[in-house]
Enzyme design. Structure first.
Site, PDB file in Angstrom:
ATOM      1  N   TRP A 183       0.530  -0.925   0.018  1.00 14.83           N
ATOM      2  CA  TRP A 183      -0.156   0.169  -0.082  1.00 14.83           C
ATOM      3  C   TRP A 183       0.841   1.109  -0.369  1.00 14.83           C
ATOM      4  O   TRP A 183       1.662   2.034   0.675  1.00 14.83           O
ATOM      5  CB  TRP A 183      -0.827  -0.116   1.132  1.00 14.83           C
ATOM      6  CG  TRP A 183      -1.250   1.478   1.930  1.00 14.83           C
ATOM      7  CD1 TRP A 183      -2.534   2.205   0.296  1.00 14.83           C
ATOM      8  CD2 TRP A 183      -0.828   2.010   2.184  1.00 14.83           C
ATOM      9  NE1 TRP A 183      -2.787   3.388   0.641  1.00 14.83           N
ATOM     10  CE2 TRP A 183      -1.818   3.622   2.152  1.00 14.83           C
ATOM     11  CE3 TRP A 183      -0.588   2.442   3.439  1.00 14.83           C
ATOM     12  CZ2 TRP A 183      -2.369   4.485   2.355  1.00 14.83           C
ATOM     13  CZ3 TRP A 183      -0.744   3.627   4.449  1.00 14.83           C
ATOM     14  CH2 TRP A 183      -1.355   4.900   3.725  1.00 14.83           C
ATOM     15  N   GLU A 222      -2.939  -2.621  -2.515  1.00 12.83           N
ATOM     16  CA  GLU A 222      -4.229  -2.436  -1.326  1.00 12.83           C
ATOM     17  C   GLU A 222      -4.030  -0.824  -2.341  1.00 12.83           C
ATOM     18  O   GLU A 222      -3.552   0.273  -2.446  1.00 12.83           O
ATOM     19  CB  GLU A 222      -4.114  -2.090  -0.253  1.00 12.83           C
ATOM     20  CG  GLU A 222      -5.115  -1.478   0.291  1.00 12.83           C
ATOM     21  CD  GLU A 222      -4.980  -1.322   2.390  1.00 12.83           C
ATOM     22  OE1 GLU A 222      -3.508  -1.367   2.316  1.00 12.83           O
ATOM     23  OE2 GLU A 222      -6.002  -1.560   3.356  1.00 12.83           O
ATOM     24  N   LYS A 224      -7.038   2.676  -2.216  1.00  8.70           N
ATOM     25  CA  LYS A 224      -8.116   3.315  -1.374  1.00  8.70           C
ATOM     26  C   LYS A 224      -8.478   4.842  -2.474  1.00  8.70           C
ATOM     27  O   LYS A 224      -7.862   5.394  -3.299  1.00  8.70           O
ATOM     28  CB  LYS A 224      -6.688   3.859  -0.057  1.00  8.70           C
ATOM     29  CG  LYS A 224      -6.771   4.995   0.842  1.00  8.70           C
ATOM     30  CD  LYS A 224      -6.020   4.762   1.386  1.00  8.70           C
ATOM     31  CE  LYS A 224      -6.175   6.050   2.998  1.00  8.70           C
ATOM     32  NZ  LYS A 224      -5.418   5.986   3.905  1.00  8.70           N
ATOM     33  N   ASP A 256      -9.335  -3.312   1.715  1.00 10.61           N
ATOM     34  CA  ASP A 256      -9.879  -2.553   2.806  1.00 10.61           C
ATOM     35  C   ASP A 256     -11.644  -2.299   2.985  1.00 10.61           C
ATOM     36  O   ASP A 256     -11.895  -1.188   2.144  1.00 10.61           O
ATOM     37  CB  ASP A 256      -8.257  -1.599   3.592  1.00 10.61           C
ATOM     38  CG  ASP A 256      -8.836  -0.669   4.993  1.00 10.61           C
ATOM     39  OD1 ASP A 256      -9.542  -0.449   5.217  1.00 10.61           O
ATOM     40  OD2 ASP A 256      -7.968  -1.057   5.040  1.00 10.61           O
ATOM     41  N   HIS A 259     -12.098   1.794   2.280  1.00 11.26           N
ATOM     42  CA  HIS A 259     -10.860   2.505   1.107  1.00 11.26           C
ATOM     43  C   HIS A 259     -11.799   2.449   0.171  1.00 11.26           C
ATOM     44  O   HIS A 259     -11.665   3.274  -0.859  1.00 11.26           O
ATOM     45  CB  HIS A 259      -9.887   2.107   0.448  1.00 11.26           C
ATOM     46  CG  HIS A 259      -8.724   1.986   1.777  1.00 11.26           C
ATOM     47  ND1 HIS A 259      -7.526   1.863   1.584  1.00 11.26           N
ATOM     48  CD2 HIS A 259      -8.659   2.248   3.280  1.00 11.26           C
ATOM     49  CE1 HIS A 259      -6.830   1.677   2.357  1.00 11.26           C
ATOM     50  NE2 HIS A 259      -7.394   2.302   3.898  1.00 11.26           N
ATOM     51  N   HIS A 283      -8.535  -6.268   4.178  1.00  3.19           N
ATOM     52  CA  HIS A 283      -8.351  -6.040   5.896  1.00  3.19           C
ATOM     53  C   HIS A 283      -9.546  -5.124   5.939  1.00  3.19           C
ATOM     54  O   HIS A 283     -10.749  -4.297   5.665  1.00  3.19           O
ATOM     55  CB  HIS A 283      -8.018  -4.435   4.785  1.00  3.19           C
ATOM     56  CG  HIS A 283      -6.404  -4.398   5.819  1.00  3.19           C
ATOM     57  ND1 HIS A 283      -5.376  -3.548   5.216  1.00  3.19           N
ATOM     58  CD2 HIS A 283      -5.507  -5.367   5.262  1.00  3.19           C
ATOM     59  CE1 HIS A 283      -4.015  -4.306   5.440  1.00  3.19           C
ATOM     60  NE2 HIS A 283      -4.251  -5.394   5.232  1.00  3.19           N
ATOM     61  N   ASP A 291     -12.101   6.770   6.145  1.00  2.00           N
ATOM     62  CA  ASP A 291     -10.997   5.593   6.650  1.00  2.00           C
ATOM     63  C   ASP A 291     -10.780   5.920   8.011  1.00  2.00           C
ATOM     64  O   ASP A 291      -9.425   5.913   8.354  1.00  2.00           O
ATOM     65  CB  ASP A 291     -10.225   5.599   5.907  1.00  2.00           C
ATOM     66  CG  ASP A 291      -8.740   4.266   5.858  1.00  2.00           C
ATOM     67  OD1 ASP A 291      -9.996   3.600   6.439  1.00  2.00           O
ATOM     68  OD2 ASP A 291      -7.829   4.911   5.264  1.00  2.00           O
ATOM     69  N   ASP A 293     -10.687   3.751  10.755  1.00  2.00           N
ATOM     70  CA  ASP A 293     -10.250   2.505  11.299  1.00  2.00           C
ATOM     71  C   ASP A 293     -10.251   2.574  12.847  1.00  2.00           C
ATOM     72  O   ASP A 293      -9.822   2.292  13.654  1.00  2.00           O
ATOM     73  CB  ASP A 293      -8.351   2.860  11.016  1.00  2.00           C
ATOM     74  CG  ASP A 293      -7.524   2.867  10.078  1.00  2.00           C
ATOM     75  OD1 ASP A 293      -8.113   1.521   9.432  1.00  2.00           O
ATOM     76  OD2 ASP A 293      -7.397   3.968   8.687  1.00  2.00           O
ATOM     77  N   ASP A 323      -6.652  -4.518  10.266  1.00  2.00           N
ATOM     78  CA  ASP A 323      -6.534  -3.170  10.232  1.00  2.00           C
ATOM     79  C   ASP A 323      -7.322  -2.047  10.398  1.00  2.00           C
ATOM     80  O   ASP A 323      -8.431  -1.793  10.539  1.00  2.00           O
ATOM     81  CB  ASP A 323      -6.413  -3.051   8.691  1.00  2.00           C
ATOM     82  CG  ASP A 323      -5.544  -1.591   7.933  1.00  2.00           C
ATOM     83  OD1 ASP A 323      -5.128  -1.238   9.146  1.00  2.00           O
ATOM     84  OD2 ASP A 323      -5.974  -0.873   7.355  1.00  2.00           O
TER      85      ASP A 323
HETATM   86  C1  RNT Z   1      -4.501   2.365   4.961  1.00  2.00           C
HETATM   87  C2  RNT Z   1      -3.923   1.351   4.571  1.00  2.00           C
HETATM   88  C3  RNT Z   1      -2.554   0.541   5.269  1.00  2.00           C
HETATM   89  C4  RNT Z   1      -2.380   0.695   6.838  1.00  2.00           C
HETATM   90  C5  RNT Z   1      -1.452  -0.243   7.219  1.00  2.00           C
HETATM   91  C6  RNT Z   1      -0.984   0.639   8.288  1.00  2.00           C
HETATM   92  O1  RNT Z   1      -5.079   3.480   4.497  1.00  2.00           O
HETATM   93  O2  RNT Z   1      -5.412   0.912   4.828  1.00  2.00           O
HETATM   94  O3  RNT Z   1      -3.330  -1.143   5.231  1.00  2.00           O
HETATM   95  O4  RNT Z   1      -3.424   0.564   7.576  1.00  2.00           O
HETATM   96  O5  RNT Z   1      -0.510   0.043   6.151  1.00  2.00           O
HETATM   97 ZN    ZN Z   2      -5.233  -1.149   5.214  1.00  2.00          ZN
END
Ligand code: RNT
Ligand code: ZN
Length: 415
Positions: A183, A222, A224, A256, A259, A283, A291, A293, A323
């Site tokens: 990523w 990955e 985004k 993810d 994303h 993810h 995003d 998290d 994640d």
């Molecule tokens: C970031 C991505 C990625 C990170 C990690 C820490 O938006 O989701 O996967 O969260 O690599």
């Molecule tokens: Zn991620």
């Protein structure tokens, strides 16, 4: 505590009357590997001997005391959290979690810097997954693998090549494949006047990185939608990463849950991608308006993802990884809650009589399909979950919480 065994027996009888084999569901659920991200333990800080801030458009918010400051502390915290997390686990590391007595730049990392992680994982029977770290570095400010400055781009290509060698080392040590998630945060605050040049450089960088064989490594890309400060343009967008992974049989896409645009659901994308790709990486996270998290919740989307994986019979085609990074609550509790929710959603999905419902659908009986699907929303799957946790000695219900609090007062708050 109530009689967990009695609850399980009742539930087994109830699910059995619909043709669901509870013991089989538990066995399948227990064997699916879930890769736990190491970075919840220290707010994505890592152990490089340079104290930079977290960059790359991601943010860990909160200032809860007691975060892990050394690799030993982080491993101890993961060990402690894992007492309350049932099922087969892998541990997902980032390149920035290397160990060395002196500063090692990203273009110089090697297996020796991850030997202690590998020893630790082998001792516990964990597989290891890996991630190049393309953020929180002075050379990442204007892009990494898409950078127009050739010297900087070379630096990052070298970083990722070395990450894949470390991935092969992990696979060799653990005997389990190492999934590497690539990523890059590369993007910009405003839309560039030339939007294709960075993408062509990114494509060329990946071509050069993947040209080297990496035995035991599974490469995933990955995408985004945007990052903080990089709102208008992302070089590695969904289309870019999907097209790249379609162009190569050995690279898989990563999805993810945070994303995409907020109304887009990863659960709705799985079957389309699985129609073309043999494998995918997930993810599992929780985006709140962006995003963000947040800790994985037992919410509609997590449940829909697991339900799709079961209905698609794709549990062996999709790598599941978590994640998220919440710095506002006890970090060990965050691991336990998010990891338990991920597996809890999987167990619930496995307790649905998917084949029976699919047979109804094939025979054109959509009335029964809806009736059966809805019926299972209110079945006592929590009794099965409690039994599964008890069987794995991982703490029934909230039993884990007091222990985490005790560890907090005895260990993490003393740091
Ligand atoms: C970031 C991505 C990625 C990170 C990690 C820490 O938006 O989701 O996967 O969260 O690599
Ligand atoms: Zn991620």
């Amino acid at each position: 505590m109530y009689d967990v065994q009695k609850g399980y027996e009742l539930a087994r009888e109830l699910y059995g009357s619909y043709g669901v084999d509870v013991d089989r569901a538990i066995a399948v659920c227990d064997a699916v590997p879930v890769s736990m991200h190491c970075w919840q333990g220290d707010d994505v800080g890592g152990f490089e001997q340079a104290d930079g801030a977290l960059t790359g458009g991601i943010q860990a918010t909160g200032n809860y005391p007691g975060k892990a400051k050394t690799p030993e502390q982080l491993r101890a915290d993961i060990d402690f959290a894992n007492r309350f997390i049932p099922g087969v686990k892998k541990i997902n590391l980032h390149a920035s979690y290397l160990e060395s007595d002196s500063f090692v730049d990203r273009s110089e990392i090697a297996p020796e810097h991850f030997e202690k992680w590998a020893d630790w994982a082998v001792e516990r029977g964990y597989g290891l997954d890996f991630n190049p770290t393309f953020f929180s570095h002075p050379k990442s400010e204007n892009g990494t693998l898409s950078n127009a400055d050739e010297a900087i781009r070379e630096f990052w290509i070298e970083h990722d090549r070395r990450c894949r060698r470390i991935g092969s080392y992990f696979a060799e040590r653990t005997g389990k494949e190492c999934v590497i998630n690539h990523w890059t945060p590369d993007g910009s605050k405003e839309v560039p006047a030339d939007t294709i040049a960075p993408r062509l450089r990114l494509k060329d960088s990946y071509d050069r990185i993947f040209a080297e064989p990496a035995p035991g490594v599974v490469d995933a890309l990955e995408s985004k939608v945007f990052g903080i400060g990089l709102e208008s343009y992302t070089a590695g967008s969904h289309e870019f990463c999907l097209c790249y992974s379609m162009s190569r049989s050995d690279v898989i896409p990563t999805l993810d849950t945070g994303h995409f645009h907020p109304t887009e659901m990863v659960s709705a994308k799985l079957s389309a991608l699985l129609a073309f790709k043999q494998k995918l990486l997930l993810h599992v996270s929780r985006p709140v308006r962006w995003d963000s998290d947040h800790v994985v919740a037992f919410d509609d989307e997590t449940r829909a993802i697991m339900s799709e994986l079961v209905r698609l019979n794709a549990l062996d085609r999709v790598y599941i990884a978590t994640d998220y990074f919440d710095a506002s609550i006890n970090r060990i509790a965050a691991w336990v809650i998010g990891m338990r929710n991920t597996r809890k959603a999987l167990l619930e999905a496995l307790l649905e009589p998917a084949e029976t419902i699919q047979t109804m659908e094939r025979s054109g009986d959509s009335t029964s399909r809806l009736a059966w699907t809805q019926e299972f929303r209110a079945k006592p799957f929590g009794l099965v979950w409690d039994y599964y946790c008890a069987k794995n000695n991982c703490g029934v219900g909230l039993e884990w919480l007091d222990e985490v609090k005790k560890y907090e007062s005895e260990v993490t708050l003393k740091r």
